[in-house]
Design a protein around this motif. Structure first.
Motif, PDB file in Angstrom:
ATOM      1  N   LYS A  47       0.825  -1.212   0.000  1.00  0.00           N
ATOM      2  CA  LYS A  47       0.000   0.000   0.000  1.00  0.00           C
ATOM      3  C   LYS A  47       0.862   1.267   0.000  1.00  0.00           C
ATOM      4  O   LYS A  47       0.367   2.359   0.257  1.00  0.00           O
ATOM      5  N   LEU A  48       2.160   1.100  -0.280  1.00  0.00           N
ATOM      6  CA  LEU A  48       3.109   2.202  -0.362  1.00  0.00           C
ATOM      7  C   LEU A  48       3.298   2.917   0.971  1.00  0.00           C
ATOM      8  O   LEU A  48       3.615   4.108   1.013  1.00  0.00           O
ATOM      9  N   LYS A  49       3.113   2.179   2.064  1.00  0.00           N
ATOM     10  CA  LYS A  49       3.370   2.746   3.375  1.00  0.00           C
ATOM     11  C   LYS A  49       4.799   2.413   3.805  1.00  0.00           C
ATOM     12  O   LYS A  49       5.297   1.317   3.545  1.00  0.00           O
ATOM     13  N   LYS A  50       5.450   3.375   4.458  1.00  0.00           N
ATOM     14  CA  LYS A  50       6.780   3.147   4.996  1.00  0.00           C
ATOM     15  C   LYS A  50       6.633   2.437   6.331  1.00  0.00           C
ATOM     16  O   LYS A  50       5.978   2.931   7.244  1.00  0.00           O
ATOM     17  N   VAL A  51       7.240   1.266   6.429  1.00  0.00           N
ATOM     18  CA  VAL A  51       7.070   0.425   7.609  1.00  0.00           C
ATOM     19  C   VAL A  51       8.427   0.113   8.226  1.00  0.00           C
ATOM     20  O   VAL A  51       9.379  -0.234   7.513  1.00  0.00           O
ATOM     21  N   THR A  52       8.498   0.233   9.549  1.00  0.00           N
ATOM     22  CA  THR A  52       9.672  -0.205  10.300  1.00  0.00           C
ATOM     23  C   THR A  52       9.245  -1.340  11.218  1.00  0.00           C
ATOM     24  O   THR A  52       8.287  -1.201  11.981  1.00  0.00           O
ATOM     25  N   VAL A  53       9.940  -2.458  11.129  1.00  0.00           N
ATOM     26  CA  VAL A  53       9.679  -3.624  11.979  1.00  0.00           C
ATOM     27  C   VAL A  53      10.782  -3.711  13.018  1.00  0.00           C
ATOM     28  O   VAL A  53      11.971  -3.645  12.682  1.00  0.00           O
ATOM     29  N   THR A  54      10.401  -3.861  14.268  1.00  0.00           N
ATOM     30  CA  THR A  54      11.385  -3.919  15.336  1.00  0.00           C
ATOM     31  C   THR A  54      10.916  -4.875  16.423  1.00  0.00           C
ATOM     32  O   THR A  54       9.838  -5.472  16.306  1.00  0.00           O
ATOM     33  N   ARG A  55      11.726  -5.031  17.467  1.00  0.00           N
ATOM     34  CA  ARG A  55      11.389  -6.011  18.496  1.00  0.00           C
ATOM     35  C   ARG A  55      11.932  -5.566  19.845  1.00  0.00           C
ATOM     36  O   ARG A  55      12.808  -4.701  19.936  1.00  0.00           O
ATOM     37  N   GLU A  56      11.369  -6.187  20.878  1.00  0.00           N
ATOM     38  CA  GLU A  56      11.866  -5.967  22.242  1.00  0.00           C
ATOM     39  C   GLU A  56      12.101  -7.305  22.931  1.00  0.00           C
ATOM     40  O   GLU A  56      11.339  -8.254  22.695  1.00  0.00           O
ATOM     41  N   PRO A  57      13.118  -7.362  23.798  1.00  0.00           N
ATOM     42  CA  PRO A  57      14.151  -6.340  23.909  1.00  0.00           C
ATOM     43  C   PRO A  57      14.978  -6.286  22.631  1.00  0.00           C
ATOM     44  O   PRO A  57      15.082  -7.279  21.914  1.00  0.00           O
ATOM     45  N   GLY A  58      15.552  -5.144  22.346  1.00  0.00           N
ATOM     46  CA  GLY A  58      16.362  -4.999  21.142  1.00  0.00           C
ATOM     47  C   GLY A  58      16.001  -3.738  20.395  1.00  0.00           C
ATOM     48  O   GLY A  58      15.604  -2.740  20.971  1.00  0.00           O
ATOM     49  N   GLY A  59      16.159  -3.789  19.081  1.00  0.00           N
ATOM     50  CA  GLY A  59      15.788  -2.682  18.223  1.00  0.00           C
ATOM     51  C   GLY A  59      16.876  -1.645  18.003  1.00  0.00           C
ATOM     52  O   GLY A  59      16.865  -0.922  17.011  1.00  0.00           O
ATOM     53  N   GLU A  64      20.088  -4.571  21.588  1.00  0.00           N
ATOM     54  CA  GLU A  64      20.395  -5.952  21.205  1.00  0.00           C
ATOM     55  C   GLU A  64      21.423  -6.561  22.153  1.00  0.00           C
ATOM     56  O   GLU A  64      21.365  -7.763  22.458  1.00  0.00           O
ATOM     57  N   LYS A  65      22.357  -5.751  22.623  1.00  0.00           N
ATOM     58  CA  LYS A  65      23.321  -6.262  23.603  1.00  0.00           C
ATOM     59  C   LYS A  65      22.617  -6.619  24.913  1.00  0.00           C
ATOM     60  O   LYS A  65      22.916  -7.645  25.540  1.00  0.00           O
ATOM     61  N   LEU A  66      21.687  -5.775  25.329  1.00  0.00           N
ATOM     62  CA  LEU A  66      20.927  -6.063  26.545  1.00  0.00           C
ATOM     63  C   LEU A  66      20.034  -7.284  26.346  1.00  0.00           C
ATOM     64  O   LEU A  66      19.834  -8.065  27.278  1.00  0.00           O
ATOM     65  N   ARG A  67      19.508  -7.467  25.144  1.00  0.00           N
ATOM     66  CA  ARG A  67      18.687  -8.640  24.841  1.00  0.00           C
ATOM     67  C   ARG A  67      19.485  -9.917  25.065  1.00  0.00           C
ATOM     68  O   ARG A  67      19.022 -10.862  25.707  1.00  0.00           O
ATOM     69  N   ALA A  68      20.694  -9.942  24.514  1.00  0.00           N
ATOM     70  CA  ALA A  68      21.538 -11.123  24.680  1.00  0.00           C
ATOM     71  C   ALA A  68      21.850 -11.364  26.157  1.00  0.00           C
ATOM     72  O   ALA A  68      21.844 -12.497  26.635  1.00  0.00           O
ATOM     73  N   LEU A  69      22.096 -10.298  26.882  1.00  0.00           N
ATOM     74  CA  LEU A  69      22.438 -10.420  28.300  1.00  0.00           C
ATOM     75  C   LEU A  69      21.301 -11.039  29.101  1.00  0.00           C
ATOM     76  O   LEU A  69      21.520 -11.912  29.952  1.00  0.00           O
ATOM     77  N   VAL A  70      20.066 -10.621  28.815  1.00  0.00           N
ATOM     78  CA  VAL A  70      18.949 -11.031  29.659  1.00  0.00           C
ATOM     79  C   VAL A  70      18.259 -12.307  29.178  1.00  0.00           C
ATOM     80  O   VAL A  70      17.617 -12.991  29.964  1.00  0.00           O
ATOM     81  N   LEU A  71      18.402 -12.662  27.909  1.00  0.00           N
ATOM     82  CA  LEU A  71      17.707 -13.841  27.401  1.00  0.00           C
ATOM     83  C   LEU A  71      18.604 -15.069  27.262  1.00  0.00           C
ATOM     84  O   LEU A  71      18.125 -16.198  27.383  1.00  0.00           O
ATOM     85  N   GLU A  72      19.877 -14.863  27.003  1.00  0.00           N
ATOM     86  CA  GLU A  72      20.755 -16.020  26.805  1.00  0.00           C
ATOM     87  C   GLU A  72      21.122 -16.653  28.142  1.00  0.00           C
ATOM     88  O   GLU A  72      21.255 -15.962  29.163  1.00  0.00           O
ATOM     89  N   HIS A  73      21.283 -17.958  28.135  1.00  0.00           N
ATOM     90  CA  HIS A  73      21.757 -18.674  29.314  1.00  0.00           C
ATOM     91  C   HIS A  73      23.258 -18.399  29.509  1.00  0.00           C
ATOM     92  O   HIS A  73      23.975 -18.057  28.575  1.00  0.00           O
ATOM     93  N   GLY A  74      23.714 -18.544  30.735  1.00  0.00           N
ATOM     94  CA  GLY A  74      25.143 -18.486  30.992  1.00  0.00           C
ATOM     95  C   GLY A  74      25.673 -17.123  31.391  1.00  0.00           C
ATOM     96  O   GLY A  74      26.893 -16.932  31.441  1.00  0.00           O
TER      97      GLY A  74
END
Length: 226
Positions: A47-59, A64-74
């Motif tokens: 439909k010619l709309k400008k779209v940004t796709v993102t996620r949390e945690p991250g974006g 993204e560094k905080l995402r890895a810290l809080v979701l990854e094991h170890g």
């Protein structure tokens, strides 16, 4: 005794005062958020709309560094309060560095998880209090609120099966069934409390069936029929 924090929001609730649109997808692990966001983004771009796709945690880079810290094991012990603050820090960067600039440019932002996920995971699941966690995130984001939140609802057994098919579980996915049941209940309860801004969608059935339900939910707000 009410132990929730009380922050003064910087702007009025339910208004980001920007020309674009901010749509969030919520739901348990395996509810199909990532797939449905991709399908919706493809439809909007046609439909010619400008779209940004993102996620949390991250974006963002730091997010993204905080995402890895809080979701990854170890990464060592991450207690509930530390976990909540990591998510809030990631969300602060996300809101200020990516989401708000995009909607100020008139873009449609589609986000995989936002404040409701923290309300569910840390507020309900970790027992920190939903109001406390929501207030923290509102402060962190300068009260950036979605125009629409779509909750993809599937039975726990279905979400567990789907999540398991993706491979090794992260820290959150590894929690008990009782934990994940509390998350689902929280999403539904929050949607019921604000029906003007939430839509709960049955995410069982085929991908096309669910996609059509999503299109029906966003068609009026985004002018897809125009």
């Amino acid at each position: 005794m009410n132990t929730s924090l009380h922050f003064t929001p910087a702007t009025a609730p339910n208004a980001h005062t920007c020309p674009g649109s901010f749509i969030v997808f919520e739901g348990g692990d395996g509810s199909g958020k990532t797939t449905q966001i991709r399908l919706l983004a493809d439809a909007l771009r046609q439909k010619l709309k400008k779209v940004t796709v993102t996620r949390e945690p991250g974006g963002t880079k730091i997010g993204e560094k905080l995402r890895a810290l809080v979701l990854e094991h170890g990464n060592g012990e991450i207690d509930a309060h530390t976990e909540a603050l990591i998510f809030a820090a990631s969300r602060a960067a996300h809101a200020h560095q990516l989401i708000r600039p995009c909607i100020e440019r008139g873009e449609v932002v589609l986000c995989d998880r936002y404040i409701d996920s923290s309300a569910a995971y840390q507020g309900a699941g970790r027992g920190l209090g939903i109001d406390t966690i929501v207030d923290l995130s509102r402060w962190a984001t300068n009260d950036l609120t979605p125009d629409l939140t779509i909750v993809l609802d599937v039975p726990l057994a279905v979400s567990r099966e789907r999540a398991g098919a993706r491979g090794a579980a992260d820290r959150m996915e590894s929690e008990s069934d009782d934990f994940h049941a509390a998350l689902s209940d929280t999403f539904i309860q929050r949607a019921a409390a604000d029906p003007a801004r939430y839509v709960v969608i049955d995410a069982t059935g085929t991908l096309d069936d669910v996609h059509q339900r999503v299109l029906d939910a966003v068609s009026a707000p985004l002018g897809l029929g125009a």
